[in-house]
Design a protein around this motif. Structure first.
Motif, PDB file in Angstrom:
ATOM      1  N   ASP A  20     -10.408 -69.236 112.172  1.00 23.03           N
ATOM      2  CA  ASP A  20      -9.622 -69.487 110.960  1.00 23.03           C
ATOM      3  C   ASP A  20      -8.249 -68.852 111.138  1.00 23.03           C
ATOM      4  OD1 ASP A  20     -11.760 -70.739 109.778  1.00 23.03           O
ATOM      5  OD2 ASP A  20     -12.315 -69.061 108.494  1.00 23.03           O
ATOM      6  N   ILE A  52      -8.311 -74.503 110.653  1.00 21.65           N
ATOM      7  CA  ILE A  52      -9.682 -74.174 111.040  1.00 21.65           C
ATOM      8  C   ILE A  52     -10.074 -74.972 112.285  1.00 21.65           C
ATOM      9  CG2 ILE A  52     -12.093 -74.202 110.300  1.00 21.65           C
ATOM     10  CD1 ILE A  52     -10.968 -74.134 107.376  1.00 21.65           C
ATOM     11  N   GLU A 109     -10.776 -67.910  99.939  1.00 24.79           N
ATOM     12  CA  GLU A 109     -12.228 -67.773 100.050  1.00 24.79           C
ATOM     13  C   GLU A 109     -12.918 -69.132 100.067  1.00 24.79           C
ATOM     14  OE1 GLU A 109     -13.972 -65.336 100.834  1.00 24.79           O
ATOM     15  OE2 GLU A 109     -12.879 -63.500 100.320  1.00 24.79           O
ATOM     16  N   ILE A 112     -13.104 -70.280 103.696  1.00 28.07           N
ATOM     17  CA  ILE A 112     -13.774 -69.436 104.689  1.00 28.07           C
ATOM     18  C   ILE A 112     -15.283 -69.599 104.552  1.00 28.07           C
ATOM     19  CG2 ILE A 112     -14.158 -67.076 105.468  1.00 28.07           C
ATOM     20  CD1 ILE A 112     -11.375 -66.371 104.418  1.00 28.07           C
ATOM     21  N   ARG A 114     -18.526 -68.305 105.083  1.00 30.11           N
ATOM     22  CA  ARG A 114     -19.156 -67.023 105.403  1.00 30.11           C
ATOM     23  C   ARG A 114     -20.529 -67.173 106.049  1.00 30.11           C
ATOM     24  NH1 ARG A 114     -15.492 -62.646 104.829  1.00 30.11           N
ATOM     25  NH2 ARG A 114     -14.090 -63.136 103.110  1.00 30.11           N
ATOM     26  N   ILE A 118     -16.985 -65.815 112.080  1.00 30.47           N
ATOM     27  CA  ILE A 118     -15.579 -66.129 111.862  1.00 30.47           C
ATOM     28  C   ILE A 118     -14.692 -65.210 112.699  1.00 30.47           C
ATOM     29  CG2 ILE A 118     -13.710 -66.218 110.145  1.00 30.47           C
ATOM     30  CD1 ILE A 118     -16.066 -66.525 108.045  1.00 30.47           C
ATOM     31  N   ILE A 120     -10.626 -64.508 112.799  1.00 28.36           N
ATOM     32  CA  ILE A 120      -9.342 -64.775 112.164  1.00 28.36           C
ATOM     33  C   ILE A 120      -8.254 -64.754 113.227  1.00 28.36           C
ATOM     34  CG2 ILE A 120      -7.640 -63.926 110.500  1.00 28.36           C
ATOM     35  CD1 ILE A 120      -9.957 -62.833 108.852  1.00 28.36           C
ATOM     36  N   ILE A 143     -16.942 -61.633 109.498  1.00 26.47           N
ATOM     37  CA  ILE A 143     -15.734 -61.599 110.325  1.00 26.47           C
ATOM     38  C   ILE A 143     -16.051 -60.862 111.616  1.00 26.47           C
ATOM     39  CG2 ILE A 143     -13.312 -60.966 110.457  1.00 26.47           C
ATOM     40  CD1 ILE A 143     -13.939 -62.998 108.253  1.00 26.47           C
TER      41      ILE A 143
END
Length: 238
Positions: A20, A52, A109, A112, A114, A118, A120, A143
């Motif tokens: 992301d 993404i 959010e 993303i 979850r 992920i 970043i 993350i």
């Protein structure tokens, strides 16, 4: 969490990753407004771009380089003329507009996932990381790490670098990826992902002469093809 390649060194798998990329416009204005308690304000020039890249798309002959990055541009406030200019500059669709800074965190959010691992991504990510922290975005759950492509490019550099070598535009140009429309958040998020794929393909595999399998070669070539794909819906830039 440190900024680097999988900087958090968390226990767990780095497989099945979603990258992301996040880029904020007006980072200082966002931070100043939040710290002053003006979360319902709409400072001029504030935006966030998200792009993404889902590694499940590799390898997949049904996915083209044009479609592999899902890219979003989100603006805050803005008079009609500012909105028209932002819409013109964003090359990957239409811009979503929020009435105030209060909508930034929910908007992020919502993009993303979850449920996935992920990573970043950003270019020169320090100010953007500060904004994420000020917004209260959870940088722990799901993350796996943060990659700053500017630092990745610095680490891969040979010889004596010159001023501007690690700007996003110049990093991409080094690999033959010539693009326009920088300094628009959605575009820059997309371009940071392209820089990541090019750096991983060129520096982590091919240029170092590692022994890799035919399957790995195909995957690296796919990364390069995705990164070098032409920008869809090109618009005239002013």
């Amino acid at each position: 969490m440190p900024v680097g390649l999988f900087g958090s060194s968390k226990c767990g798998s780095h497989s099945d990753v979603v990258f992301d990329a996040i880029d904020f416009g007006g980072t200082n204005a966002i931070v100043d407004a939040i710290r002053a308690g003006r979360i319902d304000s709409k400072p001029r020039g504030v935006s966030v771009g998200v792009s993404i890249f889902d590694t499940r798309s590799l390898p997949s002959p049904s996915v083209s380089g044009v479609d592999v990055f899902k890219t979003y541009n989100i603006g805050v406030g803005g008079c009609p003329s500012q909105r028209r200019l932002e819409e013109k500059r964003f090359l990957f669709g239409t811009t979503t507009w929020l009435p105030s800074l209060a909508g930034l965190k929910p908007a992020l959010e919502s993009l993303i996932d979850r449920s996935r691992n992920i990573v970043i991504v950003g270019h020169g990510f320090g100010p953007d990381l500060t904004v994420l922290r000020e917004l209260g975005v959870d940088l722990q759950h799901s993350i796996m790490g943060i990659i700053d492509t500017a630092r990745l490019a610095e680490g891969a550099a040979t010889g004596e670098p010159t001023r501007g070598d690690f700007r996003l535009k110049n990093v991409l140009a080094r690999f033959g990826c010539i693009l326009e429309g920088f300094h628009t958040s959605g575009n820059d998020a997309n371009y940071a992902l392209r820089a990541l794929l090019l750096l991983l393909a060129a520096e982590s595999f091919l240029s170092k002469g590692r022994d890799i399998t035919d399957e790995q070669v195909d995957r690296v070539n796919s990364l390069r093809d995705f990164a070098l794909a032409p920008v869809p819906n090109e618009k005239v830039m002013e």
